[in-house]
Design a protein around this motif. Structure first.
Motif, PDB file in Angstrom:
ATOM      1  N   GLN A 463      -9.152  30.552  -2.286  1.00 19.34           N
ATOM      2  CA  GLN A 463      -8.702  29.981  -1.018  1.00 19.34           C
ATOM      3  C   GLN A 463      -8.762  31.105   0.010  1.00 19.34           C
ATOM      4  OE1 GLN A 463      -7.425  26.622  -0.507  1.00 19.34           O
ATOM      5  NE2 GLN A 463      -8.621  26.510  -2.385  1.00 19.34           N
ATOM      6  N   ASN A 464      -9.643  30.951   0.975  1.00 21.75           N
ATOM      7  CA  ASN A 464      -9.877  32.004   1.949  1.00 21.75           C
ATOM      8  C   ASN A 464      -9.016  31.743   3.181  1.00 21.75           C
ATOM      9  OD1 ASN A 464     -11.009  34.120   3.230  1.00 21.75           O
ATOM     10  ND2 ASN A 464     -13.111  33.366   3.151  1.00 21.75           N
ATOM     11  N   LYS A 465      -7.998  32.573   3.415  1.00 22.03           N
ATOM     12  CA  LYS A 465      -7.099  32.288   4.533  1.00 22.03           C
ATOM     13  C   LYS A 465      -7.210  33.330   5.624  1.00 22.03           C
ATOM     14  CE  LYS A 465      -4.068  29.459   1.944  1.00 22.03           C
ATOM     15  NZ  LYS A 465      -2.785  29.184   1.326  1.00 22.03           N
ATOM     16  N   GLU A 466      -7.449  32.856   6.837  1.00 22.26           N
ATOM     17  CA  GLU A 466      -7.545  33.762   7.977  1.00 22.26           C
ATOM     18  C   GLU A 466      -6.194  33.845   8.660  1.00 22.26           C
ATOM     19  OE1 GLU A 466     -10.461  32.653  10.732  1.00 22.26           O
ATOM     20  OE2 GLU A 466     -12.132  33.119   9.405  1.00 22.26           O
ATOM     21  N   LEU A 467      -5.763  35.053   8.959  1.00 23.86           N
ATOM     22  CA  LEU A 467      -4.497  35.229   9.670  1.00 23.86           C
ATOM     23  C   LEU A 467      -4.776  35.896  11.008  1.00 23.86           C
ATOM     24  CD1 LEU A 467      -2.457  36.600   6.645  1.00 23.86           C
ATOM     25  CD2 LEU A 467      -2.500  34.277   7.509  1.00 23.86           C
ATOM     26  N   ASP A 474       2.826  41.571  10.035  1.00 21.93           N
ATOM     27  CA  ASP A 474       4.121  40.891   9.947  1.00 21.93           C
ATOM     28  C   ASP A 474       4.075  39.789   8.901  1.00 21.93           C
ATOM     29  OD1 ASP A 474       5.396  42.277  12.169  1.00 21.93           O
ATOM     30  OD2 ASP A 474       3.909  41.250  13.398  1.00 21.93           O
ATOM     31  N   PHE A 483       0.420  34.689  -0.578  1.00 24.46           N
ATOM     32  CA  PHE A 483      -0.959  35.114  -0.798  1.00 24.46           C
ATOM     33  C   PHE A 483      -1.053  35.952  -2.064  1.00 24.46           C
ATOM     34  CE2 PHE A 483      -0.025  35.469   3.847  1.00 24.46           C
ATOM     35  CZ  PHE A 483      -0.444  34.194   4.155  1.00 24.46           C
TER      36      PHE A 483
ATOM     37  N   PRO B 205       0.630  28.804   9.329  1.00 16.81           N
ATOM     38  CA  PRO B 205      -0.149  30.048   9.342  1.00 16.81           C
ATOM     39  C   PRO B 205      -0.585  30.503   7.950  1.00 16.81           C
ATOM     40  CG  PRO B 205       2.127  30.411  10.058  1.00 16.81           C
ATOM     41  CD  PRO B 205       1.923  28.945   9.994  1.00 16.81           C
ATOM     42  N   GLU B 206       0.143  30.075   6.918  1.00 20.37           N
ATOM     43  CA  GLU B 206      -0.223  30.549   5.584  1.00 20.37           C
ATOM     44  C   GLU B 206      -1.341  29.739   4.931  1.00 20.37           C
ATOM     45  OE1 GLU B 206       3.656  32.383   6.323  1.00 20.37           O
ATOM     46  OE2 GLU B 206       3.009  30.309   6.437  1.00 20.37           O
ATOM     47  N   ASP B 207      -1.662  28.582   5.488  1.00 23.74           N
ATOM     48  CA  ASP B 207      -2.607  27.714   4.791  1.00 23.74           C
ATOM     49  C   ASP B 207      -4.032  27.921   5.240  1.00 23.74           C
ATOM     50  OD1 ASP B 207      -0.779  26.529   3.183  1.00 23.74           O
ATOM     51  OD2 ASP B 207      -0.293  24.940   4.613  1.00 23.74           O
ATOM     52  N   GLU B 208      -4.950  27.702   4.312  1.00 20.11           N
ATOM     53  CA  GLU B 208      -6.353  27.725   4.697  1.00 20.11           C
ATOM     54  C   GLU B 208      -6.642  26.469   5.512  1.00 20.11           C
ATOM     55  OE1 GLU B 208      -9.267  27.976   1.585  1.00 20.11           O
ATOM     56  OE2 GLU B 208     -10.863  28.233   3.061  1.00 20.11           O
ATOM     57  N   ILE B 209      -7.428  26.651   6.564  1.00 18.41           N
ATOM     58  CA  ILE B 209      -7.774  25.508   7.397  1.00 18.41           C
ATOM     59  C   ILE B 209      -8.992  24.842   6.775  1.00 18.41           C
ATOM     60  CG2 ILE B 209      -8.434  24.773   9.692  1.00 18.41           C
ATOM     61  CD1 ILE B 209      -7.178  27.511  10.592  1.00 18.41           C
ATOM     62  N   ARG B 214     -11.192  21.884  10.888  1.00 15.70           N
ATOM     63  CA  ARG B 214     -11.803  22.666  11.971  1.00 15.70           C
ATOM     64  C   ARG B 214     -12.732  21.804  12.804  1.00 15.70           C
ATOM     65  NH1 ARG B 214     -10.980  28.025  12.044  1.00 15.70           N
ATOM     66  NH2 ARG B 214     -10.329  28.965  10.089  1.00 15.70           N
TER      67      ARG B 214
ATOM     68  N   LEU C  36       6.930  38.573  18.294  1.00 21.90           N
ATOM     69  CA  LEU C  36       6.449  39.493  17.265  1.00 21.90           C
ATOM     70  C   LEU C  36       5.447  40.479  17.849  1.00 21.90           C
ATOM     71  CD1 LEU C  36       5.910  37.407  14.021  1.00 21.90           C
ATOM     72  CD2 LEU C  36       7.515  39.256  14.425  1.00 21.90           C
TER      73      LEU C  36
END
Lengths: 596, 354, 325
Positions: A463-467, A474, A483, B205-209, B214, C36
């Motif tokens: 699962q590729n997650k972009e932040l 943070d 993650f 924010p933690e999840d893959e889109i 998209r 933040l």
């Protein structure tokens, strides 16, 4: 008429085709100089005495005063208040603007030591390292002509406890408060000195105008290093405007900010500070009349301008912009441009973190480690010169460094997918879901394609997650982050592994916003950290730190190192005195002059 | 959007100068321009307006060639997986990284971006993927999105435009003000600002889109400011059609409003819809590419046309070949589509032929 | 006329209010904490709470919106200091007053737009009218075809090619950059020359096409044909009567284009690394810097609406047939 249109289309296409011809890439020569420099630096940074701290600095051979140096910078300085300065671009700026009790000094022969800057020497330790005494030099002044006294320095340290100071270093505050957490030390002086409160004499004492005494609960060996950090630059008490000081600080170094010249996204101008007395300063020069600093110049832009070296750019430089990753090979292959470059290590070591609370089976971590294409990670930062493949957690710039490679990553830098798959199969975890998180900066976006690809081939359900990049640390710094694998980089604040292993591997420091990103907690390691921290023999401490790092990597594998950061910088042909400073990990700004 | 001036078509119509301005890119309106009516009146014996248009279009050689080029782009996109099979490569494998010797210091070892019989359009610097496959799949994704946005926008425009024109009164007023409001949005800034915001609203924010998410967000944001010009145009058309005898007749004969709209009004505004669609689609293509160029479009590892330009911005100093293929493909596609648009308009409205 | 202006201005204010509300509430619906950003590395919960308070983020969203809107007219007081009207607040990311940032960046966008507009208006009109004058000749075909191809170009494609040809490979011109015209007029001109040309390539082509067809249309108008029938020479008719009529639609569109461009030519600014409003907006969007995004959004929308009103008013002045209801 439509036929004519077709003809024009064809013509345009032809013209475009001509511009699109290019020759193939060439292999650039490897750069060994920086390796030698790093070796020279290791283990030789001494604390200087009064004689070695006395100004003025030895003149740079051939240097002449005068002229304006144009400086291209990518980022606007996020802060100007000395107490908020920490990251590397701020470090370069503060060298010119603000003096501290001690300073790192790079002499003309390429040797580093820690000298007294405002203080007469690098510090007198007593009481087994629990008490440190500093005496101020005569003739040190702020830009307004007021002498710098111990009252100003007391204020400088006391305001570090105020709530609005959030971006600077915390070492000295934490040592004074004997506290390990980011929030805890502030309890020593809540709100800072603004309510008329002060630190007790038993913590920070100023018996007279010229003397400052630090009292710590535990022995502190590294204080002279810590005091040289940009964040401990002196603040004039009478002119302290709290939050607003961040926009108009009072300078004490050889340059000051031209009033009103700071414009976010555009630039700032530094002019000579006439109150600065060279006879009091061993580590700085004042050759150029002016630094005309421009912001928002990307790495690509500054590289193109400095490579072109036309009239505009001959007296130009960048303090912190590097040659962009895509242009490194051209710099390496063009001897004329290469002659105008400086390079060196940065203190950072890139790693891939394994979330120890989620990936409890070491075999899975091993599989990921074997599959990791560290060459692709490095490639994103540019070759040759963007970095060097890493085998250990500790950078080659630190004392005690040895070349190790327990997982064979240096031999197989594109990743051993077959081996990873075999290990994963043995562990019975083929097809397991693995969340790989990374931020959206240019380089991570590039290498993550390769990382995710390899992990997929090794048998993970990736699962590729972009932040978002601005709050990336943070998010991964949360102890309950969801993650499994995520990159980070950590750099030593001064050349001692004390600033690497405890912040990153001490399990007792796991907290939201902490820096133990892998959430690694081993009682054995914690105990060892405590032991080495108390070690007074620096050589033995360095060797022990390295052994501990190697042991963590081999036995527990909370992270797999990817590469050691390096940088290549360019300067115009009429710039003299351009040398790389490994402490700033950038070109040394105080030595620059304009060639006549 | 990212033809910097795409907002203009819309705004031109907010002004009282409407007709004068829009003449340049829409078929003439008003009583004498309902071409289809002439066919119905039998002046041109026994051929439907569609047949007439088709006959005229076939005679226009440029139009036919442009249509052929445009269709080949769609075909290339649609059959990309098949082509990939024949070509023997896919857009995801990092050939340059896994095969030694193809890339040196990130750049193709061979001249001209590493073009060879193995890699027809060369290799991508850095990751070493096949440029031909990247481009083909990029075109596939971009065109897919553009078609989707166009369909949604045209449907919205038909519903709101015809409703405003036919019902008039309060409906017309509110739709009109809504259009005014949306047209005042700086559309470039809106697209760029709201793709990340909308994404953040729908995804923690933690999840893959997910990929479909998209795409949905991109379609949503582009649609939001994409339908107004056609709607306003249709409103004007319907407003004038409403007063015509055949509508009156239908009303008197007791047809429901829905039936009148469906059977009488919409068929009569098909011409401007078709013509406008041929202008809208390439605009959406450049908008989607522009979003990707600015970093808020589709993400890796999904191949994307516009992102190739963003990548090229890093590499073109040293490897301009990489910029060449996506760029030329884009220009070719847009030119062909514009020519096709002109031909379609001429075929519908022979009086305007130059 | 006065009634028209008042009515349209009121309408404009309503639209701006709606846009600001829409932007504000949508941004706050996104679960990201802008504090933040402002908080540093050693940001504890206490420091975060202080920043929340300083930014006014501890209050309900509608209250925040009210403060924001009121601040535009009356100014506000922040921890960083008073923010005089028009106050769009302080940037979450840089701590600068948003209005100052906009005022700072606008000259760059303005220079880019005005220069490019001068080029494309002049060249576009000239070529378009010439093409109409010589309708059907080789010249006409040449201009028309060139404009077709050029108008299909993308800035992120030709920008790099022009830079490669003129700057990197040949060193004929310097890297594009912005120098204030007050400091160095020559530097200002040379620095923006390439961006002007590239930005105007697309526009020029469209103005050529527009001018040509508007002109041809004019030549078929009755008063022009009458003049011709009365025995005036073709040139007299062309240069005395027809061109004036054909200008009307073009001026209209020109006004609207200007209004849009003043809000920032994003792709051009990014391609040439010019720190104008376009670059500012993409920077602040990527940093979730709401006050700056709001500021730029409202600034740009104001221009769009303003120029629409100007265009309509001007149109009514030029053409008596249009009545301002």
């Amino acid at each position: 008429m439509r036929r004519a249109q077709a003809a024009i289309v064809a013509l345009t296409a032809g013209a475009l085709a001509l511009t699109a011809c290019s020759s193939g890439a060439k292999q650039g020569a490897a750069d060994d100089q920086s390796r030698k420099d790093a070796e020279k630096m290791r283990g030789q940074i001494a604390f200087a005495d009064a004689a070695a701290s006395k100004g003025p600095a030895a003149p740079i051979p051939g240097a002449t005063p005068g002229g304006t140096i144009k400086v291209y910078q990518r980022d606007t300085y996020a802060h100007l208040d000395p107490a908020q300065l920490y990251v590397s671009d701020q470090g370069s700026l503060s060298t010119l603007l603000f003096r501290r009790l001690t300073a790192f000094n790079l002499d003309n022969k390429g040797k580093y030591n820690v000298v007294g800057d405002l203080a007469t020497d690098s510090g007198q330790k007593s009481d087994g390292g629990k008490t440190w005494t500093y005496k101020l030099k005569d003739g040190v002044k702020f830009e307004d002509g007021k002498p710098i006294t111990s009252t100003d320095l007391r204020h400088t340290f006391e305001r570090q406890f105020a709530d609005f100071i959030t971006s600077g270093p915390t070492y000295v505050q934490r040592w004074l408060a004997d506290s390990n957490s980011t929030a805890g030390y502030r309890k020593l002086l809540p709100g800072g000195p603004y309510g008329g409160k002060h630190l007790p004499k038993s913590v920070l004492d100023t018996p007279d105008d010229k003397t400052i005494v630090f009292h710590f609960k535990k022995p502190v060996g590294d204080l002279p290093y810590a005091l040289a950090l940009a964040g401990y630059g002196v603040v004039e008490k009478a002119k302290d405007t709290k939050e607003k000081y961040d926009k108009a600080p009072v300078a004490s170094g050889p340059y000051k900010i031209q009033p009103g010249s700071f414009k976010n996204g555009k630039g700032i101008t530094l002019v000579k500070n006439t109150q600065w007395d060279p006879n009091t300063d061993i580590s700085r020069h004042q050759y150029a009349d002016k630094f005309d600093i421009q912001f928002s110049v990307s790495y690509i832009d500054s590289t193109q301008r400095l490579m072109a070296d036309n009239t505009d750019n001959q007296t130009a430089i960048s303090f912190n912009n590097q040659v962009d990753a895509a242009s490194l090979q051209r710099v390496a292959n063009d001897p004329k441009i290469k002659a105008r470059s400086t390079s060196g290590y940065q203190p950072y070591v890139g790693v891939m973190n394994f979330n120890m609370r989620r990936l409890k089976d070491k075999r899975i971590r091993e599989a990921i480690a074997y599959a990791m294409p560290i060459q692709s990670v490095l490639d994103a930062y540019g070759t040759p010169g963007g970095g060097e493949l890493a085998g250990s957690y500790i950078s080659p710039t630190l004392t005690g460094y040895k070349n190790i490679d327990p997982y064979g990553k240096l031999k197989n830098p594109l990743g051993d997918v077959a081996k990873a798959k075999a290990i994963l199969k043995k562990a019975g975890k083929l097809g397991m879901k693995l969340t790989y998180a990374h931020n959206t900066a240019v380089e991570p976006l590039k290498y993550s394609v390769a990382v995710a690809d390899n992990l997929k081939k090794a048998g993970f359900d990736v699962q590729n997650k972009e932040l978002p990049s601005d709050t990336y640390y943070d998010i991964i710094g949360k102890t309950d982050n969801q993650f499994d694998v995520y990159p980070s980089a950590w750099g030593a604040d001064w050349p001692s592994a004390l600033t690497v292993l405890p912040p990153v591997y001490d399990g007792r420091q796991i907290q939201d916003g902490g820096t133990n990103y892998a959430l690694y907690n081993s009682p054995e390691t914690n105990k060892e950290i405590d032991r080495i921290s108390q070690e007074t023999d620096p050589k033995k401490a360095a060797a022990d730190w390295f052994t501990l790092g190697e042991k963590i990597l081999k036995d527990d594998l909370p992270q797999i190192p990817t590469f050691y950061y390096k940088q290549v910088q360019l300067h115009g042909s009429k710039i003299g005195g351009a040398v790389n400073n490994n402490i700033l990990s950038a070109i040394d700004p105080t030595k620059l002059y304009v060639k006549k | 959007m990212f033809q910097e001036n795409s907002a203009r078509g819309h705004f031109a119509m907010t002004s009282p100068s409407q007709t004068a301005v829009t003449k340049t890119d829409t078929p003439g309106l008003g009583p004498d321009s309902a071409t289809s009516k002439k066919g119905k009146n039998g002046a041109l014996a026994g051929r439907s307006p569609g047949q007439l248009m088709w006959a005229r279009f076939k005679r226009d050689r440029t139009g036919v060639i442009s249509a052929f080029i445009v269709l080949s782009f769609f075909a290339l996109g649609a059959f990309a997986p098949l082509i990939s099979k024949f070509y023997g490569k896919d857009p995801w494998t990092r050939y340059g990284q896994t095969t030694p010797g193809l890339l040196v210091n990130q750049y193709p070892a061979g001249p001209n971006g590493g073009i060879s019989s193995d890699f027809w359009f060369g290799l991508e610097p850095g990751l070493g993927r096949d440029v031909f496959m990247q481009l083909l799949y990029g075109i596939r994704n971009t065109l897919g999105l553009a078609v989707a946005v166009t369909i949604v926008s045209v449907l919205t425009a038909i519903v709101l435009g015809v409703a405003a024109g036919y019902f008039g009164g309060r409906t017309d007023y509110f739709i009109g003000r809504l259009i005014d409001l949306l047209m005042a949005f700086p559309n470039q800034l809106f697209y760029v600002a709201f793709v990340p915001v909308v994404t953040a609203i729908f995804v923690a924010p933690e999840d893959e889109i997910p990929f479909w998410m998209r795409c949905t967000i991109l379609i949503l944001v582009l649609w939001f400011l994409g339908w107004m010009s056609l709607a306003r145009l249709l409103r004007g058309q319907v407003l004038s059609l409403r007063e015509r005898e055949f509508i009156e007749a239908a009303k008197i004969s007791g047809a429901s409003p829905w039936r009148i709209i469906r059977r009488e009004l919409v068929p009569n505004v098909m011409t401007p819809i078709l013509v406008q669609t041929t202008y809208m689609l390439p605009n959406f293509v450049t908008s989607i590419a522009g979003l990707s160029f600015l970093g808020v479009g589709l993400v890796e590892p999904t191949p994307d046309w516009g992102r190739m330009f963003a990548n090229a911005a890093d590499y073109y100093h040293n490897d301009i070949t990489y910029l060449f293929f996506p760029g030329v493909a884009m220009v070719l596609f847009i030119v062909a589509f514009n020519l096709l648009g002109d031909s379609v308009r001429d075929a519908f409205d022979p009086k305007r032929a130059r | 006329m006065l009634r028209f202006l008042v009515r349209r201005s009121l309408g404009a204010i309503v639209i701006l209010l709606l846009i600001s509300a829409f932007t504000f509430f949508l941004f706050f619906a996104a679960p990201r904490d802008p504090a933040l950003l402002a908080c540093g590395r050693n940001c504890g919960p206490d420091a975060l709470a202080i920043i929340h308070k300083n930014m006014g983020l501890d209050q309900p969203v509608p209250v925040q919106y009210w403060h924001f809107m009121a601040g535009i007219f009356t100014g506000r007081d922040f921890a960083q200091g008073p923010c005089p009207a028009p106050c769009f607040g302080y940037s979450f990311a840089t701590g600068d007053a948003v209005w100052n940032t906009i005022v700072d960046r606008f000259p760059i966008t303005l220079s880019l737009t005005i220069g490019a507009a001068a080029v494309f208006l002049f060249v576009g009109l000239a070529t378009g009218m010439l093409a109409a004058w010589k309708q059907g000749t080789l010249l006409d075909k040449l201009f028309s075809s060139a404009s077709l191809v050029l108008s299909s170009m993308q800035i992120y494609f030709i920008g790099p090619i022009v830079l490669t040809l003129l700057v990197y490979n040949t060193n004929l011109l310097g890297q594009p950059k912005y120098v204030p015209i007050t400091e160095d007029p020559v530097g200002w001109f040379m620095g923006l020359l390439i961006p002007w040309c590239v930005l105007s390539i697309i526009f020029t082509a469209q103005y050529t096409r527009m001018a040509r067809s508007a002109m041809i249309e004019q030549l078929q108008e009755e008063h022009v044909r009458t003049a011709r029938a009365k025995g005036m020479s073709a040139a007299t008719v062309f240069f005395r009567y027809a061109w004036r009529g054909s200008l009307i639609p073009i001026v209209t569109i020109f006004g609207i284009d200007l209004g849009t461009l003043f809000g920032g030519a994003m792709i051009t600014e990014v391609t040439f690394a010019l720190p104008g409003l376009g670059t500012l907006s993409i920077e602040s969007v990527l940093r979730t810097d709401l006050p700056t995004v709001m500021g730029v959004m409202l600034f740009a929308a104001t221009f769009i609406i303003l120029f629409n009103i100007i265009v309509d008013a001007a149109y009514a002045l030029i053409d008596p047939r249009v009545r301002l209801a």
